[in-house]
Design a protein around this motif. Structure first.
Motif, PDB file in Angstrom:
ATOM      1  N   SER A  14       1.392  -1.553   0.370  1.00  0.00           N
ATOM      2  CA  SER A  14      -0.413  -0.195  -0.080  1.00  0.00           C
ATOM      3  C   SER A  14       0.810   0.992  -0.115  1.00  0.00           C
ATOM      4  O   SER A  14       0.630   2.206  -0.693  1.00  0.00           O
ATOM      5  N   ALA A  15       2.151   0.895   0.369  1.00  0.00           N
ATOM      6  CA  ALA A  15       2.895   2.286   0.923  1.00  0.00           C
ATOM      7  C   ALA A  15       3.412   2.648  -0.364  1.00  0.00           C
ATOM      8  O   ALA A  15       3.738   3.986  -1.057  1.00  0.00           O
ATOM      9  N   LEU A  16       3.989   1.501  -0.858  1.00  0.00           N
ATOM     10  CA  LEU A  16       4.412   1.794  -2.293  1.00  0.00           C
ATOM     11  C   LEU A  16       3.403   2.585  -3.450  1.00  0.00           C
ATOM     12  O   LEU A  16       3.971   3.111  -3.954  1.00  0.00           O
ATOM     13  N   PHE A  17       2.558   1.750  -3.679  1.00  0.00           N
ATOM     14  CA  PHE A  17       1.251   2.471  -4.685  1.00  0.00           C
ATOM     15  C   PHE A  17       0.745   4.283  -4.229  1.00  0.00           C
ATOM     16  O   PHE A  17       1.082   4.553  -4.645  1.00  0.00           O
ATOM     17  N   PHE A  18       0.997   4.028  -2.778  1.00  0.00           N
ATOM     18  CA  PHE A  18       0.147   5.128  -2.337  1.00  0.00           C
ATOM     19  C   PHE A  18       1.416   6.496  -2.380  1.00  0.00           C
ATOM     20  O   PHE A  18       0.862   7.664  -2.811  1.00  0.00           O
ATOM     21  N   LEU A  19       2.482   6.330  -2.213  1.00  0.00           N
ATOM     22  CA  LEU A  19       3.513   7.167  -2.984  1.00  0.00           C
ATOM     23  C   LEU A  19       3.913   7.044  -4.542  1.00  0.00           C
ATOM     24  O   LEU A  19       4.241   8.798  -4.710  1.00  0.00           O
ATOM     25  N   ASN A  20       3.755   5.909  -5.088  1.00  0.00           N
ATOM     26  CA  ASN A  20       4.068   6.606  -6.371  1.00  0.00           C
ATOM     27  C   ASN A  20       2.910   7.732  -7.047  1.00  0.00           C
ATOM     28  O   ASN A  20       2.723   8.245  -7.843  1.00  0.00           O
ATOM     29  N   ILE A  22       1.344  10.113  -5.021  1.00  0.00           N
ATOM     30  CA  ILE A  22       1.801  10.667  -4.229  1.00  0.00           C
ATOM     31  C   ILE A  22       2.772  11.996  -5.358  1.00  0.00           C
ATOM     32  O   ILE A  22       2.717  12.737  -5.374  1.00  0.00           O
ATOM     33  N   PHE A  23       3.615  10.989  -5.673  1.00  0.00           N
ATOM     34  CA  PHE A  23       4.400  11.960  -6.381  1.00  0.00           C
ATOM     35  C   PHE A  23       4.142  11.330  -8.204  1.00  0.00           C
ATOM     36  O   PHE A  23       5.234  13.135  -8.555  1.00  0.00           O
ATOM     37  N   LYS A  24       3.181  11.195  -8.508  1.00  0.00           N
ATOM     38  CA  LYS A  24       3.131  11.427 -10.312  1.00  0.00           C
ATOM     39  C   LYS A  24       1.715  12.363  -9.819  1.00  0.00           C
ATOM     40  O   LYS A  24       2.280  13.487 -10.567  1.00  0.00           O
ATOM     41  N   ILE A  25       1.521  12.754  -8.802  1.00  0.00           N
ATOM     42  CA  ILE A  25       1.237  13.733  -8.287  1.00  0.00           C
ATOM     43  C   ILE A  25       1.538  15.343  -8.984  1.00  0.00           C
ATOM     44  O   ILE A  25       1.442  16.251  -9.248  1.00  0.00           O
ATOM     45  N   ASN A  26       2.747  15.380  -7.714  1.00  0.00           N
ATOM     46  CA  ASN A  26       3.474  16.008  -6.898  1.00  0.00           C
ATOM     47  C   ASN A  26       4.834  16.981  -8.948  1.00  0.00           C
ATOM     48  O   ASN A  26       4.303  17.579  -8.891  1.00  0.00           O
ATOM     49  N   HIS A  27       4.739  15.594  -9.606  1.00  0.00           N
ATOM     50  CA  HIS A  27       5.579  15.878 -10.577  1.00  0.00           C
ATOM     51  C   HIS A  27       4.522  15.619 -11.994  1.00  0.00           C
ATOM     52  O   HIS A  27       4.503  14.817 -13.037  1.00  0.00           O
ATOM     53  N   ILE A  46      -5.964  11.140 -14.627  1.00  0.00           N
ATOM     54  CA  ILE A  46      -6.730  11.067 -13.741  1.00  0.00           C
ATOM     55  C   ILE A  46      -6.859   9.573 -12.952  1.00  0.00           C
ATOM     56  O   ILE A  46      -7.552   9.326 -11.673  1.00  0.00           O
ATOM     57  N   PRO A  47      -7.871   9.509 -13.805  1.00  0.00           N
ATOM     58  CA  PRO A  47      -8.140   7.447 -13.338  1.00  0.00           C
ATOM     59  C   PRO A  47      -7.435   7.129 -12.270  1.00  0.00           C
ATOM     60  O   PRO A  47      -7.505   6.059 -11.700  1.00  0.00           O
ATOM     61  N   SER A  48      -5.817   7.113 -13.162  1.00  0.00           N
ATOM     62  CA  SER A  48      -4.665   6.240 -12.711  1.00  0.00           C
ATOM     63  C   SER A  48      -4.519   6.660 -11.419  1.00  0.00           C
ATOM     64  O   SER A  48      -3.982   6.305 -10.081  1.00  0.00           O
ATOM     65  N   HIS A  49      -4.308   8.210 -10.662  1.00  0.00           N
ATOM     66  CA  HIS A  49      -3.758   9.076  -9.588  1.00  0.00           C
ATOM     67  C   HIS A  49      -4.981   8.283  -8.948  1.00  0.00           C
ATOM     68  O   HIS A  49      -4.660   8.567  -7.566  1.00  0.00           O
ATOM     69  N   ALA A  50      -6.788   8.213  -9.158  1.00  0.00           N
ATOM     70  CA  ALA A  50      -7.191   8.302  -8.087  1.00  0.00           C
ATOM     71  C   ALA A  50      -6.921   6.824  -7.526  1.00  0.00           C
ATOM     72  O   ALA A  50      -7.602   6.213  -6.855  1.00  0.00           O
ATOM     73  N   LEU A  51      -7.007   5.503  -8.881  1.00  0.00           N
ATOM     74  CA  LEU A  51      -6.506   4.267  -8.281  1.00  0.00           C
ATOM     75  C   LEU A  51      -5.791   4.245  -7.564  1.00  0.00           C
ATOM     76  O   LEU A  51      -5.323   3.196  -6.369  1.00  0.00           O
ATOM     77  N   GLU A  52      -4.170   5.472  -7.606  1.00  0.00           N
ATOM     78  CA  GLU A  52      -3.398   4.582  -6.801  1.00  0.00           C
ATOM     79  C   GLU A  52      -3.403   5.114  -5.502  1.00  0.00           C
ATOM     80  O   GLU A  52      -2.362   5.060  -4.854  1.00  0.00           O
ATOM     81  N   LEU A  53      -4.420   6.492  -5.485  1.00  0.00           N
ATOM     82  CA  LEU A  53      -4.591   7.068  -3.780  1.00  0.00           C
ATOM     83  C   LEU A  53      -5.854   6.023  -3.441  1.00  0.00           C
ATOM     84  O   LEU A  53      -5.421   5.774  -2.013  1.00  0.00           O
TER      85      LEU A  53
END
Length: 72
Positions: A14-20, A22-27, A46-53
């Motif tokens: 979970s930490a791996l995907f959640f932090l990834n 967050i990284f994609k949103i920041n960059h 947008i759906p990819s970010h939603a799924l990863e969070l």
């Protein structure tokens, strides 16, 4: 002992995907360039970010774990 290892694995995945996510949103600009270089539509970000969070949180809450991990 097995349940403790299972929980530890869930937290790490979970930490791996959640932090990834967050990284994609920041960059965001870098992510758009990267997705565009493969020829994928930029609207898929947008759906990819939603799924990863959202899905890592569901995995930690033990909610539909098989489905959540399959989508990740």
């Amino acid at each position: 002992m097995i349940k403790l290892l299972d929980l530890f694995a869930r937290v790490l995945i979970s930490a791996l995907f959640f932090l990834n996510g967050i990284f994609k949103i920041n960059h965001y600009e870098w992510t758009i360039d990267w997705i565009d270089s493969f020829g994928f539509p930029v609207l898929l970000i947008i759906p990819s970010h939603a799924l990863e969070l959202i899905l890592p949180i569901l995995v930690l809450l033990f909610y539909n774990t098989i489905i959540s991990l399959s989508l990740l």
